[in-house]
Structures are given as C-alpha cells and as structure tokens.
Motif scaffolding. Structure first.
Motif, PDB file in Angstrom:
ATOM      1  N   GLY A  89      -6.463  -2.865  -6.409  1.00  0.00           N
ATOM      2  CA  GLY A  89      -6.863  -3.288  -5.072  1.00  0.00           C
ATOM      3  C   GLY A  89      -8.349  -3.569  -4.967  1.00  0.00           C
ATOM      4  N   PHE A  92       1.042   3.801   9.060  1.00  0.00           N
ATOM      5  CA  PHE A  92       0.328   2.662   9.631  1.00  0.00           C
ATOM      6  C   PHE A  92       1.263   2.047  10.679  1.00  0.00           C
ATOM      7  CE2 PHE A  92      -2.078   3.323   5.836  1.00  0.00           C
ATOM      8  CZ  PHE A  92      -3.362   2.901   6.148  1.00  0.00           C
ATOM      9  N   VAL A 104      -0.471   9.783  -1.006  1.00  0.00           N
ATOM     10  CA  VAL A 104      -1.725  10.551  -1.178  1.00  0.00           C
ATOM     11  C   VAL A 104      -2.464  10.854   0.122  1.00  0.00           C
ATOM     12  CG1 VAL A 104      -2.232   9.848  -3.553  1.00  0.00           C
ATOM     13  CG2 VAL A 104      -3.025   8.429  -1.659  1.00  0.00           C
ATOM     14  N   ASN A 123       0.830  -1.215   0.000  1.00  0.00           N
ATOM     15  CA  ASN A 123       0.000   0.000   0.000  1.00  0.00           C
ATOM     16  C   ASN A 123       0.859   1.258   0.000  1.00  0.00           C
ATOM     17  OD1 ASN A 123      -2.419  -1.292  -0.041  1.00  0.00           O
ATOM     18  ND2 ASN A 123      -2.876  -1.067   2.137  1.00  0.00           N
ATOM     19  N   GLY A 144      -6.946  -5.803   1.613  1.00  0.00           N
ATOM     20  CA  GLY A 144      -5.617  -5.898   2.229  1.00  0.00           C
ATOM     21  C   GLY A 144      -5.585  -5.497   3.691  1.00  0.00           C
TER      22      GLY A 144
HETATM   23  P1  ADP Z   1      -6.594  -2.071  -1.493  1.00  0.00           P
HETATM   24  O1  ADP Z   1      -6.293  -3.465  -1.867  1.00  0.00           O
HETATM   25  O2  ADP Z   1      -7.654  -1.434  -2.292  1.00  0.00           O
HETATM   26  O3  ADP Z   1      -5.365  -1.240  -1.385  1.00  0.00           O
HETATM   27  P2  ADP Z   1      -6.681  -2.020   1.357  1.00  0.00           P
HETATM   28  O4  ADP Z   1      -7.620  -2.714   2.278  1.00  0.00           O
HETATM   29  O5  ADP Z   1      -5.254  -2.394   1.456  1.00  0.00           O
HETATM   30  O6  ADP Z   1      -7.251  -2.213  -0.078  1.00  0.00           O
HETATM   31  O7  ADP Z   1      -6.821  -0.476   1.602  1.00  0.00           O
HETATM   32  C1  ADP Z   1      -8.094   0.101   1.698  1.00  0.00           C
HETATM   33  C2  ADP Z   1      -8.051   1.540   1.218  1.00  0.00           C
HETATM   34  O8  ADP Z   1      -7.263   2.303   2.135  1.00  0.00           O
HETATM   35  C3  ADP Z   1      -7.372   1.714  -0.103  1.00  0.00           C
HETATM   36  O9  ADP Z   1      -8.299   1.613  -1.152  1.00  0.00           O
HETATM   37  C4  ADP Z   1      -6.782   3.088  -0.025  1.00  0.00           C
HETATM   38  O10 ADP Z   1      -7.737   4.018  -0.450  1.00  0.00           O
HETATM   39  C5  ADP Z   1      -6.536   3.303   1.453  1.00  0.00           C
HETATM   40  N1  ADP Z   1      -5.099   3.126   1.792  1.00  0.00           N
HETATM   41  C6  ADP Z   1      -4.496   2.032   2.294  1.00  0.00           C
HETATM   42  N2  ADP Z   1      -3.177   2.255   2.511  1.00  0.00           N
HETATM   43  C7  ADP Z   1      -2.965   3.531   2.157  1.00  0.00           C
HETATM   44  C8  ADP Z   1      -1.795   4.382   2.157  1.00  0.00           C
HETATM   45  N3  ADP Z   1      -0.590   3.953   2.579  1.00  0.00           N
HETATM   46  N4  ADP Z   1      -1.956   5.639   1.706  1.00  0.00           N
HETATM   47  C9  ADP Z   1      -3.154   6.105   1.294  1.00  0.00           C
HETATM   48  N5  ADP Z   1      -4.279   5.359   1.275  1.00  0.00           N
HETATM   49  C10 ADP Z   1      -4.192   4.095   1.699  1.00  0.00           C
END
Ligand code: ADP
Length: 404
Positions: free
Chosen positions: A362, A393, A335, A304, A366
C-alpha cells in the motif's frame, strides 16, 4: 369688559360719553386678545422647538446605538480572539466571542481576572511582563498548553489597558504538516521502487547471470515499474476527484455492486481462510452515482479489510438504510488502528506504522481516494477501531442521490 359695554349702552349717559367708553373698552379687549395670542404663539413655538430637539436627540441616539451594534457584531465576528484587560484591577473589561470559543472557556469572560481565563503559564508570564515594563511593548507568545492546538497570542499595552489578541493557528499548522508529510511521503513512495529498479538494472547490465536469474530480476523491475504507474494513476485519479470534474452518473444497485466487489476478492478471501458475511437489506433504493467511483470505494475498503486481517479472521459487510443515508459497514477483526491515528488514515500517503510492517504494497492513498469520492457525493466515511481487535469503516451515501 363686555358687561361694561352692555351697562354703558343701557345707562343714562350721553351718547357721546357712551361712544367714548365703548370704544375704549373695545380697544382694551383687542389689546388683551392680541397679547394672549402672542403668548400662545410663543408657547407653541417653544413646544415645537422642544419636540424638534427631542427628535434630533432621538435620531442621534439611534445612530449611536446602530454604530455600537455594528461595532459589537464586528467585534464578536472577528475570527481572532480579542480581550481587553484593565491595568488598574487586572480584570477583563471586554472580550469577544471568538476569545472564549478558541480557548474553549465555559461561561462569561467579562469581569473576571485575566488569570481565571488564561491558564497558559507562558501567556500569563507575557502579560505580567507587559504590565511590569510600563512602556509600549508588544510581545508574541505561542501557547504550549496542548500539542493538539496551536494558539498564538499578541499582547499590546494601550494606555490604561492591555489588549490581548489571540489567533488559532491549529488548522494552518495542520495543513502545513500535511503538506510537508505529503512531500516526504511521495518522495519515499517514488524512491523505493526507483532504487529497486536502478539496483536490478545495474545487476542485469554488469554481472554474469544465468537465464533464470535474469528472468527473476526482470520480474522485479517489472513489478516496481507497475507500482510506479499505479502510484501515478492513483494520484491523477485523486486530483481529478478533487478538481470536481463532471462525471457521468447512472442508477446503481448497491446490492449488485457489493456482490461484484466480493466476487473480485473471492480467491484472496479463500487463501486467507477468512470468514466473510454479507448482510444486505432488501429495501435499498437505487443510487444515482458514478459506478466506477463507487466500486472503487468498495474495492479499497474490502481490500484493506482483507490486507489488515490475519488468517482465519472474520469480515462482515452490512448494508442498510439509516435516516437519509444508505449505510455500508466494512467490519473486520484484523490488526486495528491506534486511536490517535484514526483520523489521519484519510490523509494522502498516511500509513499506520504497525500495520505497515505487515503490508508492503500500500502507498497510503486508498482511503484518501475513498474519502474524496464520498465527499464529491455529499456522503461521508467514519471509522471505529481498536488496536489488535479490528476496525469498522462505515460509508454513508445520501439517499437524495437516489432514484426509486
Ligand atoms: P494503504 O494503501 O497503505 O492500505 P490506505 O489509505 O488504504 O493505504 O490506508 C491507510 C492506512 O490505514 C493503512 O496504511 C493502514 O495502516 C490503515 N488501515 C486502513 N484500513 C485498515 C483496516 N481495515 N485495518 C487496519 N488498518 C487499516
């Protein structure tokens, strides 16, 4: 009386007279003593009766106190809020602890006017309606005070009182919304690749196409089938963690696991020209955990961090001991996430719209997988983020899972 007897004994009276006087005196003594004894006995009986009465009064009092305490305990521990309003002066005569805590009222509720405690206009209107109707009417009102909470009131007249029952349906509504979102999201995630597969199969089947086009379309079909399989595998993985199935544990070096994860993403990091800093403390304990699952946590978070960063951004991975945990921060300058969506990113299929545009792959599973794995280890994950500036995170793994 004894002096009369002694005096008689030594008097010059005839023996016959002495016997009569002494006998009469003795008789009088016996009668007097007997009556004294009777009075004492009746006093003793009265005392006994009184103390028995006091005892039974004491016992009754204790019983009443006990049942009152039990009632109060139950009253205060009912999860619904209950408030009793006196119709004559509009004041609250009783309210349980749940009432105050559901509406987050600071201070004591009892003795206040009901409008000092209830601020929701629709609920106040409801109470006024019940007051004015003067007949047994029960009304139900949903609070409209905030959109984050869902409070539901039942207002019941009862003689010279009004009883207000308050239910907090926030969690229930939230889980209903998550369930509805889950169904909508999973349908969406399945529909997109299936639509693509169907479309390209139709082209392959109906139209005259050359070999290179055929290969290209088959590649797209292959990618979408792969995406569906990944999706189903992720869902199965999630439900196996949620099911709490036994998983084998080994002694794990977090330092090694982080380095292996970074190795996997070396190419992607170079492609985006991302600056990666890995800072791992030297005194980390070994963790007793399932290596595959823990690696999945690190992979998803690093994936991510890269996915939601732009070219030339910076990622820092910091690992250190913090109280009873080993803490791992995945910090990026990407972002970011809007503050009102931060908590929702851990829900299954949840995606933040803005970043979704940038990321087409995605499925929003995750972080849900990460969260579930950490929960199964008694660990946790926290997120700090600012839109446009980046996200951190933080993973917390309890060290009581450790082996030194
Ligand atoms: P995906 O497989 O869509 O990335 P996740 O469950 O890992 O799904 O993440 C959910 C949502 O959280 C993502 O669609 C994204 O919008 C946001 N996200 C996760 N990690 C980040 C990050 N490091 N920076 C910005 N947004 C994030």
């Amino acid at each position: 009386m004894f002096s009369v007897i002694i005096f008689t004994l030594y008097s010059p009276l005839s023996n016959y007279l002495k016997i009569i006087i002494i006998s009469v005196s003795l008789l009088i003594i016996v009668i007097l003593e007997y009556s004294n004894f009777k009075i004492a006995r009746s006093n003793f009986n009265k005392k006994n009766e009184l103390s028995n009465l006091l005892k039974s009064f004491d016992e009754e009092n204790k019983k009443i106190k006990n049942s009152f305490n039990t009632f109060k305990l139950a009253f205060n521990n009912i999860k619904e809020g209950i408030m009793v309003i006196n119709k004559s002066d509009n004041k609250i005569t009783d309210a349980n602890e749940s009432f105050g805590s559901i509406i987050s009222f600071p201070g004591i509720v009892n003795g206040r006017f009901y409008w000092e405690v209830i601020r929701d206009v629709s609920v106040l209107n409801g109470i006024e309606k019940v007051l004015s109707l003067n007949e047994p009417t029960e009304i139900e009102v949903s609070s409209t005070l905030t959109t984050q909470t869902n409070h539901y009131y039942k207002i019941i007249p009862s003689g010279s009182f009004i009883i207000v029952i308050l239910e907090d349906k926030t969690l229930l509504k939230k889980s209903e919304r998550i369930r509805a979102d889950f169904i909508a999201n999973i349908s969406h995630e399945l529909k997109n690749p299936l639509t693509a597969i169907l479309g390209f199969l139709e082209i392959l089947n109906n139209e005259e196409i050359n070999e290179s086009e055929r290969k290209k379309y088959l590649q797209i079909v292959y990618r979408n089938v792969k995406r569906l399989i990944d999706l189903v595998e992720n869902l199965l993985f999630l439900s196996s963690i949620e099911g709490g199935n036994y998983i084998s544990k080994t002694s794990i070096s977090i330092k090694d696991l982080i380095n292996e994860t970074v190795e996997l993403y070396k190419n992607k990091i170079t492609e985006k020209n991302i600056v990666l800093i890995v800072d791992i403390s030297n005194d980390l304990p070994f963790i007793q955990a399932n290596e595959f699952q823990l690696k999945q946590v690190f992979i998803n978070l690093l994936d991510n961090a890269i996915k939601y960063s732009s070219n030339n951004d910076k990622i820092i991975i910091k690992v250190y001991n913090e109280r009873d945990y080993v803490r791992i921060d995945f910090c990026d300058t990407g972002v970011g996430i809007p503050s009102n969506e931060k908590d929702r990113v851990f829900e299954r299929f949840y995606k933040v719209d803005k970043s979704r545009e940038k990321n087409s792959n995605g499925a929003g599973l995750g972080l849900s997988i990460v969260n579930n794995i950490l929960e199964s280890m008694n660990g946790k994950i926290e997120v700090q983020s600012e839109l446009g500036k980046g996200s951190t995170f933080s993973v917390f793994i309890p060290t009581n899972f450790t082996q030194t």
